[in-house]
Design an enzyme around this catalytic site. Structure first.
Site, PDB file in Angstrom:
ATOM      1  CE  LYS A  22      -1.687   1.670   4.100  1.00 39.78           C
ATOM      2  NZ  LYS A  22      -1.357   3.143   4.260  1.00 39.78           N
ATOM      3  CG  ASN A  23       2.626   2.832   3.612  1.00 40.29           C
ATOM      4  OD1 ASN A  23       1.297   3.026   3.235  1.00 40.29           O
ATOM      5  ND2 ASN A  23       2.991   2.809   4.724  1.00 40.29           N
ATOM      6  NE  ARG A  92      -1.044  13.410   8.633  1.00 43.24           N
ATOM      7  CZ  ARG A  92       0.308  13.339   7.900  1.00 43.24           C
ATOM      8  NH1 ARG A  92       0.680  11.998   7.507  1.00 43.24           N
ATOM      9  NH2 ARG A  92       0.993  14.139   8.048  1.00 43.24           N
ATOM     10  CB  CYS A 116      -4.933  11.405  12.017  1.00 42.52           C
ATOM     11  SG  CYS A 116      -3.674  10.576  12.483  1.00 42.52           S
ATOM     12  NE  ARG A 121       0.626   9.963  10.950  1.00 42.28           N
ATOM     13  CZ  ARG A 121       0.228   8.866  10.087  1.00 42.28           C
ATOM     14  NH1 ARG A 121      -1.104   8.363  10.342  1.00 42.28           N
ATOM     15  NH2 ARG A 121       1.028   8.348   9.478  1.00 42.28           N
ATOM     16  CG  ASP A 305       3.122   1.527   9.459  1.00 42.70           C
ATOM     17  OD1 ASP A 305       2.797   2.365  10.117  1.00 42.70           O
ATOM     18  OD2 ASP A 305       3.174   1.671   8.345  1.00 42.70           O
ATOM     19  NE  ARG A 397      -6.860   4.515   6.188  1.00 42.90           N
ATOM     20  CZ  ARG A 397      -5.988   5.132   6.622  1.00 42.90           C
ATOM     21  NH1 ARG A 397      -6.013   5.369   8.055  1.00 42.90           N
ATOM     22  NH2 ARG A 397      -4.881   5.532   6.127  1.00 42.90           N
TER      23      ARG A 397
HETATM   24  C1  UD1 Z   1       4.490   6.893   6.563  1.00 38.50           C
HETATM   25  C2  UD1 Z   1       3.554   5.755   6.310  1.00 38.50           C
HETATM   26  C3  UD1 Z   1       3.030   5.152   7.676  1.00 38.50           C
HETATM   27  C4  UD1 Z   1       4.097   4.756   8.618  1.00 38.50           C
HETATM   28  C5  UD1 Z   1       5.037   6.222   8.686  1.00 38.50           C
HETATM   29  C6  UD1 Z   1       6.185   5.926   9.450  1.00 38.50           C
HETATM   30  C7  UD1 Z   1       2.613   6.103   4.084  1.00 38.50           C
HETATM   31  C8  UD1 Z   1       1.539   6.625   3.098  1.00 38.50           C
HETATM   32  N1  UD1 Z   1       2.431   6.115   5.317  1.00 38.50           N
HETATM   33  O1  UD1 Z   1       3.675   7.844   7.121  1.00 38.50           O
HETATM   34  O2  UD1 Z   1       2.372   3.835   7.356  1.00 38.50           O
HETATM   35  O3  UD1 Z   1       3.467   4.687   9.795  1.00 38.50           O
HETATM   36  O4  UD1 Z   1       5.393   6.515   7.094  1.00 38.50           O
HETATM   37  O5  UD1 Z   1       7.098   4.982   9.092  1.00 38.50           O
HETATM   38  O6  UD1 Z   1       3.760   5.797   3.705  1.00 38.50           O
HETATM   39  N2  UD1 Z   1       6.471  14.668  10.768  1.00 38.50           N
HETATM   40  C9  UD1 Z   1       6.206  15.907  11.296  1.00 38.50           C
HETATM   41  N3  UD1 Z   1       6.107  16.971  10.092  1.00 38.50           N
HETATM   42  C10 UD1 Z   1       5.856  16.451   8.899  1.00 38.50           C
HETATM   43  C11 UD1 Z   1       5.957  14.991   8.554  1.00 38.50           C
HETATM   44  C12 UD1 Z   1       5.930  14.216   9.517  1.00 38.50           C
HETATM   45  O7  UD1 Z   1       6.302  16.398  12.301  1.00 38.50           O
HETATM   46  O8  UD1 Z   1       5.874  17.387   7.684  1.00 38.50           O
HETATM   47  C13 UD1 Z   1       6.325  13.624  11.893  1.00 38.50           C
HETATM   48  C14 UD1 Z   1       5.128  12.749  12.436  1.00 38.50           C
HETATM   49  O9  UD1 Z   1       4.172  13.543  12.873  1.00 38.50           O
HETATM   50  C15 UD1 Z   1       5.767  11.663  12.814  1.00 38.50           C
HETATM   51  C16 UD1 Z   1       7.148  11.447  12.102  1.00 38.50           C
HETATM   52  O10 UD1 Z   1       7.456  12.786  11.665  1.00 38.50           O
HETATM   53  O11 UD1 Z   1       5.778  11.919  14.260  1.00 38.50           O
HETATM   54  C17 UD1 Z   1       6.982  10.616  11.122  1.00 38.50           C
HETATM   55  O12 UD1 Z   1       6.314  10.853   9.960  1.00 38.50           O
HETATM   56  P1  UD1 Z   1       6.182  10.278   8.726  1.00 38.50           P
HETATM   57  O13 UD1 Z   1       7.553   9.434   8.200  1.00 38.50           O
HETATM   58  O14 UD1 Z   1       5.967  11.473   7.921  1.00 38.50           O
HETATM   59  O15 UD1 Z   1       4.872   9.416   8.364  1.00 38.50           O
HETATM   60  P2  UD1 Z   1       4.093   9.327   6.918  1.00 38.50           P
HETATM   61  O16 UD1 Z   1       4.880   9.727   5.975  1.00 38.50           O
HETATM   62  O17 UD1 Z   1       2.769  10.230   7.188  1.00 38.50           O
END
Ligand code: UD1
Length: 418
Positions: A22-23, A92, A116, A121, A305, A397
């Site tokens: 999925k990711n 998201r 969320c 996030r 995850d 999902r």
């Molecule tokens: C992706 C995965 C999700 C997984 C996560 C961590 C997808 C679609 N989803 O989510 O399944 O759990 O990686 O491996 O690939 N953060 C900020 N600012 C930002 C972006 C992130 O503060 O602009 C923080 C987030 O709140 C979190 C951390 O950084 O605490 C890591 O998040 P991130 O790696 O961005 O997760 P996703 O990419 O949303």
């Protein structure tokens, strides 16, 4: 709302095939927006988030045709470069279209994600990165608007913390930017590498994907391509844990064991019986397996995850384990539900202490997010009696027909439509 009814105690045998990730599929769909030529994607998992992303692409003006696990996308005219609130609030990862839309159309409008279930996030790092490449970003009426009418400029962008979709978003923005972009402190996940491989086939010039520093030489245009998505390591890991709890020579097939290193290492340290093949792992229930501490980390560390599923495993391990979540705040919502089934868990901030083994008993429990729901299904497989898992739309999902895959291996699980 659909429920799963699960009768615990059955043994899982045979094979469970793994779907496409999925990711990895989500950014691949977004990447198709970078070219006006057709893009054909294979091994797209049939899960709700992908249907949401396909609808989002249609909203922007692209055509998306589905044939089983294959999608054909053509983004000839992008008339609406935006991700509306209705889409972002359910997923998201919709913010993944921000980078490609600005790169392709010179502007994009993406709804701000709200809070969320697993923390706040934000997407501030995506925004800072795009600003770094010369986009003008404003926030009004709950939307982020990014503009780069003259095109994006290659620069150095250092992420303040590692972000998976942030890295992917910037990678997609940078491939069409003028000059060289260097992404520092980039995510190294296999899904980032798969996206880079796809973009490279489209004509992008990328070096270093899979390391903390990715260098991108911008090109003027990208062309269409055909790409097969990597196997879903989180789905594979979930079934491996199911096998460790209730399996007898259960083979998880069509996976990439190299992507599962962190989990396989932990399971081996626990004393769980594993046999790794080139694209499969076979696992059996291993009575008396040991409790082992685990801390989530960015790749190549243990994936957040799989934290909830690992915790379900630890409820059956011999001894006390400390599970530490470092990626997301508030990602222990499965704990009270597991406790309702008889697990012994105490949490303190980002740490959970699990005492095992405990005989679980079937109960009515509620899914709160995608991976938490998976942990409840795992717990129900070993619980005595019947469990009802509510709100399985969370699991839909990201897991393709999980109840059918588990039932085919011998689990007593059925979906009750509601
Ligand atoms: C992706 C995965 C999700 C997984 C996560 C961590 C997808 C679609 N989803 O989510 O399944 O759990 O990686 O491996 O690939 N953060 C900020 N600012 C930002 C972006 C992130 O503060 O602009 C923080 C987030 O709140 C979190 C951390 O950084 O605490 C890591 O998040 P991130 O790696 O961005 O997760 P996703 O990419 O949303």
């Amino acid at each position: 709302m659909d429920q799963f009814v699960i009768e615990g105690g059955a043994t899982l045998r045979g094979e469970i095939p793994v779907s496409g990730a999925k990711n990895a599929a989500l950014p691949a769909l977004a990447a198709a927006l970078l070219t006006e030529e057709p893009v054909v994607l294979h091994r797209i998992p049939r899960v709700r988030d992908l249907a949401t992303m396909a609808n989002l692409l249609r909203h922007t003006g692209a055509s998306v045709d589905t044939d089983g696990e294959t999608l054909r996308i053509e983004a000839r005219n992008l008339t609406h470069p935006e991700a509306p609130y209705e889409t972002v609030k359910t997923m998201r990862a919709s913010s993944l279209v921000l980078g490609p839309l600005v790169a392709r159309c010179g502007r994009a409008r993406v709804s701000m994600p709200g809070g969320c279930a697993i923390g706040t996030r934000p997407i501030d790092l995506h925004i800072l990165g795009l600003e770094g490449l010369g986009a003008r970003v404003t926030q009004t009426h709950g939307y982020i608007e990014a503009e780069a009418a003259g095109g994006l400029e290659g620069r150095k962008v250092t992420f303040g913390r590692i972000t998976v979709t942030g890295t992917e978003d910037l990678l997609m923005a940078a491939v069409l930017a003028r000059g060289t972009t260097v992404l520092e402190n980039a995510a190294q996940e296999p899904e980032v590498q798969d996206l880079a491989a796809m973009l490279t086939k489209m004509g992008a010039r990328i070096a270093g994907a899979g390391t903390p520093t990715i260098t991108i030489e911008g090109v003027e245009r990208l062309h269409g391509t055909e790409h097969t998505i990597i196997p879903d390591r989180i789905e594979a890991g979930t079934f491996l844990i199911a096998g460790a709890l209730a399996g007898e020579d259960l083979a998880i097939t069509g996976c990439d064991p190299a992507h599962l290193d962190a989990l396989l290492e932990k399971m081996t340290a626990c004393g769980i019986n594993l046999k790794t093949g080139p694209d499969s792992v076979t696992v059996s229930r291993s009575p008396g397996f040991r409790a082992v501490d685990m801390t989530t980390k960015e790749h190549p560390g243990f994936p957040t995850d799989l934290q909830a599923q690992y915790m379900a495993l630890m409820t059956q391990a011999d001894g006390i384990s400390l599970v530490t979540e470092t990626i997301f705040e508030n990602r222990f919502m499965h704990v009270p539900e597991l406790m309702r089934m008889g697990a012994s868990i105490r949490t303190d901030g980002r740490q959970a202490i699990v005492a095992g083994p405990r005989q679980l008993s079937g109960a009515q429990v509620m899914s709160s997010d995608l991976r938490a729901s998976a942990s409840l299904v795992l717990a129900a497989l070993v619980a005595r009696g019947t469990s009802i898992v509510d709100r399985v739309y969370h699991i839909d999902r990201g897991y393709e027909a999980i109840e059918q895959k588990l039932a085919a291996a011998g689990a007593r699980i059925s979906r009750v439509r509601g």
